[in-house]
Design a protein around this motif. Sequence first.
Motif, mmCIF file in Angstrom:
data_model
loop_
_atom_site.group_PDB
_atom_site.id
_atom_site.type_symbol
_atom_site.label_atom_id
_atom_site.label_comp_id
_atom_site.label_asym_id
_atom_site.label_seq_id
_atom_site.Cartn_x
_atom_site.Cartn_y
_atom_site.Cartn_z
ATOM 1 N N LEU A 40 0.831 -1.194 0.000
ATOM 2 C CA LEU A 40 0.000 0.000 0.000
ATOM 3 C C LEU A 40 0.870 1.250 0.000
ATOM 4 O O LEU A 40 1.938 1.271 0.599
ATOM 5 C CB LEU A 40 -0.894 0.016 1.244
ATOM 6 N N GLN B 133 1.240 4.908 1.364
ATOM 7 C CA GLN B 133 0.728 5.707 2.464
ATOM 8 C C GLN B 133 0.659 7.187 2.076
ATOM 9 O O GLN B 133 1.532 7.708 1.379
ATOM 10 C CB GLN B 133 1.627 5.558 3.695
ATOM 11 N N GLY C 83 2.037 12.353 5.968
ATOM 12 C CA GLY C 83 1.709 12.447 7.373
ATOM 13 C C GLY C 83 0.959 13.731 7.683
ATOM 14 O O GLY C 83 1.049 14.727 6.958
ATOM 15 N N TYR D 197 -4.619 10.733 14.402
ATOM 16 C CA TYR D 197 -4.358 10.490 12.974
ATOM 17 C C TYR D 197 -2.887 10.712 12.650
ATOM 18 O O TYR D 197 -2.293 11.709 13.055
ATOM 19 C CB TYR D 197 -5.206 11.399 12.091
ATOM 20 N N GLU D 198 -2.323 9.792 11.909
ATOM 21 C CA GLU D 198 -0.943 9.938 11.428
ATOM 22 C C GLU D 198 -0.897 9.933 9.912
ATOM 23 O O GLU D 198 -0.562 10.920 9.273
ATOM 24 C CB GLU D 198 -0.071 8.819 12.012
ATOM 25 N N SER D 199 -1.265 8.794 9.307
ATOM 26 C CA SER D 199 -1.267 8.680 7.844
ATOM 27 C C SER D 199 -2.079 7.466 7.458
ATOM 28 O O SER D 199 -1.936 6.401 8.063
ATOM 29 C CB SER D 199 0.165 8.555 7.308
ATOM 30 N N GLY D 200 -2.935 7.615 6.442
ATOM 31 C CA GLY D 200 -3.749 6.499 5.982
ATOM 32 C C GLY D 200 -3.300 5.999 4.624
ATOM 33 O O GLY D 200 -2.464 6.618 3.949
ATOM 34 N N PRO D 201 -3.852 4.868 4.177
ATOM 35 C CA PRO D 201 -3.482 4.313 2.873
ATOM 36 C C PRO D 201 -4.218 5.019 1.744
ATOM 37 O O PRO D 201 -5.369 5.430 1.904
ATOM 38 C CB PRO D 201 -3.937 2.855 2.980
#
Length: 364
Positions: free
Chosen positions: A8, A10, A13, A329-333
């Motif tokens: 995936l 990402q 950030g 929250y940091e980082s999503g796909p």
Amino acid sequence: MSKQQAALIQALGAHAYVDPEIFKAEQNLVFASTWQYACHVEKLASPGDYLVCEIATESIILIRENDTTINAFYNVCPHRASRLLEAEGCKKRIACPYHAWTFNTRGELISAPNAQNVAGFEISNYRLKACRVEILHGLVFVNLDNDAESLQQLAPEMLSDLEAYAPHLPELTFVHRTEALLECNWKVAIENYAECYHCELIHKELTGGVLDMNSYRIQNFAQSQKHLSGSQSGEKRVYAFEDTSATDFVAWWLWPNFSFQSYPGGRMHCWNWTPLAVDRTHLTVDWYFPSPELADWERELIRHHAATTFREDSTIMALVQQGLSSRAYESGPLMIDAEKSQYSEHAVAAIQQLWRDAMGADYE
């Protein structure tokens, strides 16, 4: 490689959207070194017509010299640094309001009070500092980087399509501006523009009454992206249009903050996202039509766009910015499918890579 084996990608950030120091660095690393949309040539139609705009925190004067030349200068007098002009208008000479140093439309100093009595002073040694200007099919762009590649080199596909989909763009006239102060980082707004994963949920009239979502695709190029879709037909259309030869929706986005669109019916508008603060962005959408006298369907197109897609995006982007500030929250796909379908976020990934390339490893 199987779906299970594929890695995936990402997203950036959260710090990239909420850190004021990153926003400050972007002014130099992104906006001072890219082509920034200033106006349509109509705004600078006659010699002496000028417009003052802000690019990467710099005040810039655009002024028409003659029928073929538009010049751009930093809005600062080389004598004692006063600003020279404000807003827009027409002047054959630019006179400094502080000490009346006066420049022509080529930026050359032509007079300075008491100059003849100052030993060693040569008028020819002083001029306004210029920056680069290019006109892309009737659209005026400025770049503060003297070494940047030309627009023709960076986005040849975009230029070709502009000429194909909007052959009369240089002759069109401004008819309306839709604008908003977005409560989000500029990248939130650009990335929202670069995907339609959200469209069927958020933009029900756009997807049900304007675009044919089964045909919606986004194609990545080096520093630009093309959006192309067919349109709804018959009774499904939320607005009627007269030009049945222009039924497609086409949009071109240019890194980092400009887009041109042609809506079904062949009506053109230019989008420009101006970053104001780490969580504030000024968005303008300027519409250009063949005539200032609008038909009913043209008025309805502008009204419908402002009341639906434009407003709906403004609301959801503010919610995204609020979420980016959460410690959770940091980082999503990024949801990228192999077919690069209407749901794929491959264009978001491309934009984020352009950002990484511009900013360098220090801001990862």
